[in-house]
Design a protein around this motif. Sequence first.
Motif, PDB file in Angstrom:
ATOM      1  N   GLN A   7       0.836  -1.196   0.000  1.00  0.00           N
ATOM      2  CA  GLN A   7       0.000   0.000   0.000  1.00  0.00           C
ATOM      3  C   GLN A   7       0.871   1.246   0.000  1.00  0.00           C
ATOM      4  OE1 GLN A   7      -3.399   0.060  -0.279  1.00  0.00           O
ATOM      5  NE2 GLN A   7      -3.064  -2.121  -0.682  1.00  0.00           N
ATOM      6  N   ALA A   8       0.390   2.289  -0.643  1.00  0.00           N
ATOM      7  CA  ALA A   8       1.178   3.521  -0.755  1.00  0.00           C
ATOM      8  C   ALA A   8       1.190   4.272   0.563  1.00  0.00           C
ATOM      9  CB  ALA A   8       0.581   4.428  -1.831  1.00  0.00           C
ATOM     10  N   GLU A   9       2.306   4.941   0.808  1.00  0.00           N
ATOM     11  CA  GLU A   9       2.437   5.765   2.006  1.00  0.00           C
ATOM     12  C   GLU A   9       1.566   7.016   1.856  1.00  0.00           C
ATOM     13  OE1 GLU A   9       6.296   3.717   0.969  1.00  0.00           O
ATOM     14  OE2 GLU A   9       4.691   4.813  -0.043  1.00  0.00           O
ATOM     15  N   PRO A  10       0.989   7.508   2.960  1.00  0.00           N
ATOM     16  CA  PRO A  10       0.064   8.636   2.862  1.00  0.00           C
ATOM     17  C   PRO A  10       0.757   9.984   2.692  1.00  0.00           C
ATOM     18  CG  PRO A  10       0.307   7.961   5.141  1.00  0.00           C
ATOM     19  CD  PRO A  10       1.051   6.967   4.316  1.00  0.00           C
ATOM     20  N   HIS A  11       2.063  10.046   2.875  1.00  0.00           N
ATOM     21  CA  HIS A  11       2.739  11.338   2.872  1.00  0.00           C
ATOM     22  C   HIS A  11       3.216  11.744   1.476  1.00  0.00           C
ATOM     23  CE1 HIS A  11       5.365  14.586   3.886  1.00  0.00           C
ATOM     24  NE2 HIS A  11       6.358  13.965   3.262  1.00  0.00           N
ATOM     25  N   VAL A  12       3.217  13.006   1.174  1.00  0.00           N
ATOM     26  CA  VAL A  12       3.749  13.517  -0.091  1.00  0.00           C
ATOM     27  C   VAL A  12       4.599  14.734   0.197  1.00  0.00           C
ATOM     28  CG1 VAL A  12       1.678  14.932  -0.505  1.00  0.00           C
ATOM     29  CG2 VAL A  12       3.182  14.398  -2.386  1.00  0.00           C
ATOM     30  N   PRO A  13       5.815  14.810  -0.357  1.00  0.00           N
ATOM     31  CA  PRO A  13       6.628  15.992  -0.170  1.00  0.00           C
ATOM     32  C   PRO A  13       5.976  17.211  -0.792  1.00  0.00           C
ATOM     33  CG  PRO A  13       7.968  14.133  -0.888  1.00  0.00           C
ATOM     34  CD  PRO A  13       6.543  13.731  -1.020  1.00  0.00           C
ATOM     35  N   SER A  48      -6.616   4.169  -9.160  1.00  0.00           N
ATOM     36  CA  SER A  48      -7.909   4.824  -9.382  1.00  0.00           C
ATOM     37  C   SER A  48      -8.111   5.991  -8.411  1.00  0.00           C
ATOM     38  CB  SER A  48      -9.041   3.800  -9.219  1.00  0.00           C
ATOM     39  OG  SER A  48     -10.299   4.438  -9.329  1.00  0.00           O
ATOM     40  N   THR A  49      -7.807   5.736  -7.120  1.00  0.00           N
ATOM     41  CA  THR A  49      -7.987   6.815  -6.140  1.00  0.00           C
ATOM     42  C   THR A  49      -6.969   7.929  -6.355  1.00  0.00           C
ATOM     43  OG1 THR A  49      -6.603   5.594  -4.569  1.00  0.00           O
ATOM     44  CG2 THR A  49      -8.978   5.308  -4.377  1.00  0.00           C
ATOM     45  N   LEU A  50      -5.766   7.564  -6.823  1.00  0.00           N
ATOM     46  CA  LEU A  50      -4.750   8.583  -7.100  1.00  0.00           C
ATOM     47  C   LEU A  50      -5.201   9.477  -8.248  1.00  0.00           C
ATOM     48  CD1 LEU A  50      -0.922   7.905  -7.274  1.00  0.00           C
ATOM     49  CD2 LEU A  50      -2.028   9.411  -8.907  1.00  0.00           C
ATOM     50  N   GLU A  51      -5.673   8.860  -9.337  1.00  0.00           N
ATOM     51  CA  GLU A  51      -6.091   9.634 -10.515  1.00  0.00           C
ATOM     52  C   GLU A  51      -7.294  10.511 -10.223  1.00  0.00           C
ATOM     53  OE1 GLU A  51      -4.502   6.599 -14.029  1.00  0.00           O
ATOM     54  OE2 GLU A  51      -6.648   6.721 -13.576  1.00  0.00           O
ATOM     55  N   SER A  52      -8.100  10.108  -9.273  1.00  0.00           N
ATOM     56  CA  SER A  52      -9.278  10.920  -8.931  1.00  0.00           C
ATOM     57  C   SER A  52      -8.954  11.981  -7.880  1.00  0.00           C
ATOM     58  CB  SER A  52     -10.406  10.018  -8.424  1.00  0.00           C
ATOM     59  OG  SER A  52     -10.015   9.345  -7.223  1.00  0.00           O
ATOM     60  N   VAL A  55      -6.037  10.543  -3.039  1.00  0.00           N
ATOM     61  CA  VAL A  55      -4.901  10.085  -2.246  1.00  0.00           C
ATOM     62  C   VAL A  55      -3.680  10.901  -2.667  1.00  0.00           C
ATOM     63  CG1 VAL A  55      -4.191   8.276  -3.862  1.00  0.00           C
ATOM     64  CG2 VAL A  55      -3.623   8.060  -1.449  1.00  0.00           C
ATOM     65  N   ARG A  56      -2.785  11.146  -1.705  1.00  0.00           N
ATOM     66  CA  ARG A  56      -1.562  11.894  -1.989  1.00  0.00           C
ATOM     67  C   ARG A  56      -0.401  10.904  -2.019  1.00  0.00           C
ATOM     68  NH1 ARG A  56      -0.772  16.595   2.013  1.00  0.00           N
ATOM     69  NH2 ARG A  56       0.315  17.550   0.261  1.00  0.00           N
ATOM     70  N   PRO A  57       0.247  10.727  -3.147  1.00  0.00           N
ATOM     71  CA  PRO A  57       1.297   9.699  -3.271  1.00  0.00           C
ATOM     72  C   PRO A  57       2.566  10.076  -2.542  1.00  0.00           C
ATOM     73  CG  PRO A  57       1.205  11.010  -5.262  1.00  0.00           C
ATOM     74  CD  PRO A  57       0.059  11.473  -4.401  1.00  0.00           C
ATOM     75  N   SER A  58       3.274   9.085  -2.041  1.00  0.00           N
ATOM     76  CA  SER A  58       4.578   9.305  -1.412  1.00  0.00           C
ATOM     77  C   SER A  58       5.638   9.451  -2.493  1.00  0.00           C
ATOM     78  CB  SER A  58       4.936   8.130  -0.507  1.00  0.00           C
ATOM     79  OG  SER A  58       5.196   6.988  -1.313  1.00  0.00           O
ATOM     80  N   GLU A  59       6.836   9.842  -2.078  1.00  0.00           N
ATOM     81  CA  GLU A  59       7.944   9.939  -3.037  1.00  0.00           C
ATOM     82  C   GLU A  59       8.265   8.558  -3.609  1.00  0.00           C
ATOM     83  OE1 GLU A  59      12.693  11.100  -3.134  1.00  0.00           O
ATOM     84  OE2 GLU A  59      11.369  12.098  -1.687  1.00  0.00           O
ATOM     85  N   THR A  60       8.193   7.527  -2.751  1.00  0.00           N
ATOM     86  CA  THR A  60       8.465   6.158  -3.225  1.00  0.00           C
ATOM     87  C   THR A  60       7.478   5.761  -4.321  1.00  0.00           C
ATOM     88  OG1 THR A  60       9.278   5.560  -1.030  1.00  0.00           O
ATOM     89  CG2 THR A  60       8.672   3.756  -2.492  1.00  0.00           C
ATOM     90  N   ALA A  61       6.195   6.058  -4.103  1.00  0.00           N
ATOM     91  CA  ALA A  61       5.184   5.717  -5.106  1.00  0.00           C
ATOM     92  C   ALA A  61       5.408   6.503  -6.389  1.00  0.00           C
ATOM     93  CB  ALA A  61       3.793   5.995  -4.552  1.00  0.00           C
ATOM     94  N   LEU A  62       5.743   7.767  -6.267  1.00  0.00           N
ATOM     95  CA  LEU A  62       5.966   8.597  -7.449  1.00  0.00           C
ATOM     96  C   LEU A  62       7.139   8.089  -8.278  1.00  0.00           C
ATOM     97  CD1 LEU A  62       5.323  12.177  -6.062  1.00  0.00           C
ATOM     98  CD2 LEU A  62       4.079  11.060  -7.898  1.00  0.00           C
ATOM     99  N   ARG A  63       8.201   7.703  -7.599  1.00  0.00           N
ATOM    100  CA  ARG A  63       9.374   7.207  -8.340  1.00  0.00           C
ATOM    101  C   ARG A  63       9.034   5.890  -9.045  1.00  0.00           C
ATOM    102  NH1 ARG A  63      13.705  10.243  -7.694  1.00  0.00           N
ATOM    103  NH2 ARG A  63      13.875  11.603  -5.862  1.00  0.00           N
ATOM    104  N   TYR A  64       8.261   5.046  -8.394  1.00  0.00           N
ATOM    105  CA  TYR A  64       7.837   3.783  -9.019  1.00  0.00           C
ATOM    106  C   TYR A  64       6.990   4.062 -10.262  1.00  0.00           C
ATOM    107  CZ  TYR A  64       5.217  -0.550  -9.703  1.00  0.00           C
ATOM    108  OH  TYR A  64       4.635  -1.663 -10.249  1.00  0.00           O
ATOM    109  N   LEU A  65       5.996   4.954 -10.136  1.00  0.00           N
ATOM    110  CA  LEU A  65       5.103   5.254 -11.254  1.00  0.00           C
ATOM    111  C   LEU A  65       5.844   5.963 -12.382  1.00  0.00           C
ATOM    112  CD1 LEU A  65       1.949   6.394  -9.255  1.00  0.00           C
ATOM    113  CD2 LEU A  65       2.290   4.216 -10.452  1.00  0.00           C
TER     114      LEU A  65
END
Length: 456
Positions: A7-13, A48-52, A55-65
């Motif tokens: 699951q993605a981390e809730p924090h976003v820089p 889906s929740t990110l595109e809508s 949810v605020r993606p973490s740096e880890t999720a952003l780098r993966y995407l």
Amino acid sequence: MPKPTRQAEPHVPPGLAGIGQRVLRLRTERGLTQRALAEPEYTAAYISTLESGKVRPSETALRYLADRLGVTFEELSTGQPAHLATEVRMRLADARQAFCTGALRDAVERYTLLDHDAGRLGLPAERAAALVGLGDCALESGDLDQAIERFQAAEELLADAPLPQRVPAVRGRAVAHLLAGDLRYSCYLLENAIDELNTAGLHDPNALLLLYSAVIAPYMDMGAQARAARAAELALALAPQATDPALVARMHRGVARTLLAEGRTADADASLAKAQELYLQLHIRTELAHCHWMRGYVRAQDGDLTRAEDELRIARTMLADRQATLYTVQINVELADVLRRRRKYDEAEQLLSDLLGELGTGRGAVHAGGAHRLLGLIAEERGFPQDAEEHYRAALALLEQAGAVGDIADLCRLLGDLLRRTGRTEAALDIYRTGLGHRAAPGTTTLGPAPADPPL
């Protein structure tokens, strides 16, 4: 059995909100389903929740995407092409070079434009670097209020970033408070950052070296020699791991001060020579001027007054050329002491009287106290005890307000001796007791336990 997903981390820089539309656009352009983009690390529901925008993606999720979408992290997080961020970083390096080589006005113009452009492009880290640069320029010109404002703005921009990224701004704000005469708060800022880095396991050698080098000066001014010596010891241990030679040079300057306090004049001079060599290689004129300044002080302590005067005059000329007014008047205090010891009373007295208009409470209070102390010594040596007492008392008030414990005890001795010689024994005893009170706990501050050591 299906593979578990993370699951993605809730924090976003800072600056990474609102990227859902970019993810949707890029995914659609590449013909990917939400599941194809997400797996194996995330779920289709998360995409889906990110595109809508839920949810605020973490740096880890952003780098993966970003990797899955074939774009850079910067492009996905800011919406700007990667070359724009690279261009801004190159301009930051040019602005820093302008600052180091003496073009202060040019550096201010460059950093101001970078602050605007980085803000417009949504590059918080680069904008914070521009603000730190503007803070350094304000320190150089002596505008301490503006310096504090710039450094604080940089810290706020990086509020959610890892602490090592905020350290240059923290150090800058601490130096501004030190120059303003607020020694305890300067120590508080630096010690807090050191403690947080070490206790949280954020062992960043560059960040720690910057902090340990910076905390030596307020420790020494507060009479906390034991803490200053420990900070110098840790800085020396960290230096081989540091990647920035300018930080290593600054460390040698700080270490020299502790060596001088221990009476190791030759070692202090050798440490300054190392710093000076590095600054010459790096073409950093301000710090080179500070080396000349401190070497002048070392020469004076060693009794070589002619060479001390030469070094201090070189430093003053270099800083005056940069219009570094606050540092220039501080050098003049040291120069006036050398002139007094060479019996050049008129020149010393004129120098001190002129610079007192530039210093005082909230702006170089420690050096203003030093100027009054020297004027008191000159008055005593010329046979004017009443004038000497007035200057000593003015110095005492300034140093007590600043918390410069390291200088108060010596000043109380001078004033007490003067009062005793003029027949006021009880008043002299009171002053001696004041001085002894400030020396009651050598090597400590009133800030509580010393910060944790790094895992060296």
